[in-house]
Design a protein around this motif. Structure first.
Motif, short mmCIF file in Angstrom:
data_model
loop_
_atom_site.label_atom_id
_atom_site.label_comp_id
_atom_site.label_asym_id
_atom_site.label_seq_id
_atom_site.Cartn_x
_atom_site.Cartn_y
_atom_site.Cartn_z
N SER A 121 0.83 -1.21 0.00
CA SER A 121 0.00 0.00 0.00
C SER A 121 0.86 1.26 0.00
O SER A 121 1.91 1.29 0.64
CB SER A 121 -0.90 0.01 1.24
OG SER A 121 -1.87 -0.99 1.12
N ALA A 122 0.39 2.28 -0.70
CA ALA A 122 1.13 3.54 -0.74
C ALA A 122 0.83 4.39 0.48
O ALA A 122 1.54 5.34 0.78
CB ALA A 122 0.75 4.31 -2.01
N GLY A 169 -4.32 2.71 -2.48
CA GLY A 169 -3.41 2.80 -3.62
C GLY A 169 -2.17 2.01 -3.31
O GLY A 169 -1.95 1.62 -2.15
N CYS A 170 -1.37 1.76 -4.32
CA CYS A 170 -0.16 0.97 -4.07
C CYS A 170 1.08 1.70 -4.55
O CYS A 170 1.00 2.71 -5.25
CB CYS A 170 -0.28 -0.39 -4.75
SG CYS A 170 -0.16 -0.30 -6.54
N SER A 181 -0.15 5.03 -6.61
CA SER A 181 -1.48 5.22 -7.18
C SER A 181 -2.42 5.54 -6.02
O SER A 181 -2.08 5.30 -4.87
CB SER A 181 -1.93 3.97 -7.93
OG SER A 181 -1.77 2.81 -7.13
N ASP A 182 -3.59 6.05 -6.33
CA ASP A 182 -4.51 6.53 -5.30
C ASP A 182 -5.94 6.48 -5.86
O ASP A 182 -6.28 7.29 -6.72
CB ASP A 182 -4.11 7.98 -4.94
CG ASP A 182 -4.97 8.58 -3.84
OD1 ASP A 182 -5.86 7.90 -3.33
OD2 ASP A 182 -4.75 9.77 -3.51
N VAL A 186 2.20 10.35 -2.24
CA VAL A 186 0.76 10.32 -2.54
C VAL A 186 0.24 11.76 -2.67
O VAL A 186 -0.44 12.08 -3.63
CB VAL A 186 -0.03 9.60 -1.41
CG1 VAL A 186 -1.50 9.56 -1.78
CG2 VAL A 186 0.49 8.20 -1.23
N HIS A 187 0.58 12.60 -1.71
CA HIS A 187 0.29 14.02 -1.88
C HIS A 187 1.59 14.64 -2.38
O HIS A 187 2.39 15.16 -1.62
CB HIS A 187 -0.19 14.64 -0.56
CG HIS A 187 -1.56 14.16 -0.18
ND1 HIS A 187 -2.18 14.51 0.98
CD2 HIS A 187 -2.45 13.34 -0.83
CE1 HIS A 187 -3.37 13.92 1.04
NE2 HIS A 187 -3.55 13.21 -0.04
N ASP A 188 1.78 14.53 -3.68
CA ASP A 188 3.07 14.86 -4.30
C ASP A 188 3.22 16.38 -4.43
O ASP A 188 2.23 17.10 -4.60
CB ASP A 188 3.09 14.22 -5.70
CG ASP A 188 4.49 13.90 -6.18
OD1 ASP A 188 5.28 13.36 -5.40
OD2 ASP A 188 4.80 14.18 -7.37
#
Ligand SMILES: [Mn+2]
Length: 402
Positions: free
Chosen positions: A188-189, A224-225, A232-233, A323-325
């Protein structure tokens, strides 16, 4: 915990610049040289943690000519700074409270140099500059992100298929991760949200420790992974008994319409994430009014306020190594080719609020996809293998009813 190993996650800026996965390392880039300074384990520690990397192989794999020991770094910097070159030193490790403490033993000497003698030549705003590069994904990064999105999409299908009333939320969480790992994702991401019934109205619900009953009716999963460090999300909402009620279906389809209309706007343009958010509210007013979710007597301004309460979070964010890039990139920046963003409208109906239809009381829904902005204009939905149409969601989620 004393003496128990834990997983190391590389700093994403560092990952972006050189790809080295080891901890306690420094990268120095000058006009003429690329140098990596790494921490070597003592031979006693090699028994516990595995062999040190071979410097020649590492140099070849990373494309960095010079691999050195971290103990040589301060000396190198001293030489560089005291030399004839007067250029600015950009650095990204002096987040004083945090990185500074973690790396204290390596950077104390450097700290002295940079905060005293050469202070005037040092600029600590490197992170923002790196994010300006990171926000536009290269062709290779796009390939990895597409793969991360494909893996998570398939894991969603399998998890929806597997779900049934009286399944613990944690089992769906684990099932998702298993399906990702089967496809060579590292897992998981982020901690997924797996929320049955009213728990979906808690946006960051990550306890995932309840049973999803038939009475809960809906399950919202935001998961997401990570694949080769890229994230991904995705969010999907499905009926745990395999069929939406008519009222749920109506709301779901209105929300999906909002999401599709917003995705259509993801083109290189003057539009920014903040402007997309306003468009999202406008679409919500239109489609929620059609299903009579919004009371007819309200003014437009009041309707606007109401939809912003029904969806208290933003429409989306950049996606990449984080994830929150690229959180330093303003949400007022217009969309550009190569950016990857999420589009994730949600609707959360407060429990026992008489302003809304009783049969929707306490339900939360979110539909989230990952979108690559392209040169030719057509939004590239990287998560398009993850179903979201009502009838397909029902036909998948009804498969494992006991
Ligand atoms: Mn998201």
């Amino acid at each position: 915990m004393h003496d128990v190993p834990y997983k190391f996650h590389q700093s994403t800026n560092f990952q972006y610049l050189c790809g080295y996965q080891g901890s306690d390392s420094f990268l120095i880039l000058t006009k003429n040289e690329h140098l990596l300074f790494i921490t070597q384990k003592s031979s006693e520690f090699e028994i516990w943690e595995g062999p040190n990397p071979d410097k020649t192989t590492l140099s070849k794999n990373l494309g960095i000519e010079s691999i050195n020991d971290v103990s040589e770094m301060t000396q190198y910097m001293n030489k560089l700074l005291s030399g004839p070159c007067e250029s600015t030193v950009w650095c990204s490790f002096f987040d004083e409270d945090y990185t500074g403490k973690i790396h204290a033993k390596h950077i104390n000497g450097l700290h002295q140099l940079i905060n005293n003698e050469y202070r005037a030549r040092v600029d600590k705003r490197l992170d923002g500059l790196i994010q300006k590069l990171r926000v536009i994904k290269s062709a290779n990064e796009q390939k990895l992100m597409r793969k991360a999105c494909e893996i998570a999409s398939h894991a969603f299908i399998h998890t929806m298929e597997f779900s049934y009333p009286q399944v613990p939320e944690s089992v769906l969480e684990t099932n998702f991760e298993l399906e990702c790992k089967k496809r060579m994702s590292s897992g998981s991401a982020y901690i997924p949200v797996v929320a049955g019934g009213n728990r979906a109205c808690t946006i960051h619900y990550i306890d995932n420790n309840c049973m999803i009953s038939a009475k809960d009716s809906l399950v919202l999963m935001d998961a997401g992974c990570e694949y080769q460090n890229y994230c991904s999300d995705i969010s999907r909402t499905w009926p745990i008994i395999g069929k939406f009620t008519p009222a749920q279906k109506e709301l779901y389809e209105a929300l999906l319409e909002v999401q599709i209309r917003c995705i259509d706007l993801c083109k290189p343009s003057q539009l920014s994430l903040n402007e997309l958010l306003v468009r999202m509210y406008q679409f919500m007013i239109k489609y929620f009014e059609e299903i009579k979710l919004l009371p007819a007597h309200l003014t437009y301004q009041e309707k606007f306020q109401m939809v912003s309460k029904l969806c208290p979070h933003h429409i989306g964010h950049h996606l990449g190594l984080d994830v929150h890039d690229c959180h330093l990139i303003s949400r007022d920046e217009p969309l550009q080719p190569g950016m990857v963003i999420t589009i994730e409208p949600g609707v959360y109906i407060p429990l026992h609020d008489t302003e809304f239809p009783k049969e929707l009381s306490g339900y939360g829904m979110r539909i989230e996809d990952d979108i690559l902005i392209t040169q030719n204009g057509a939004p590239d939905i990287l998560t398009n293998q993850c179903p979201k149409k009502c009838d397909i969601i029902e036909s998948i989620s009804c498969k494992n009813q006991k």
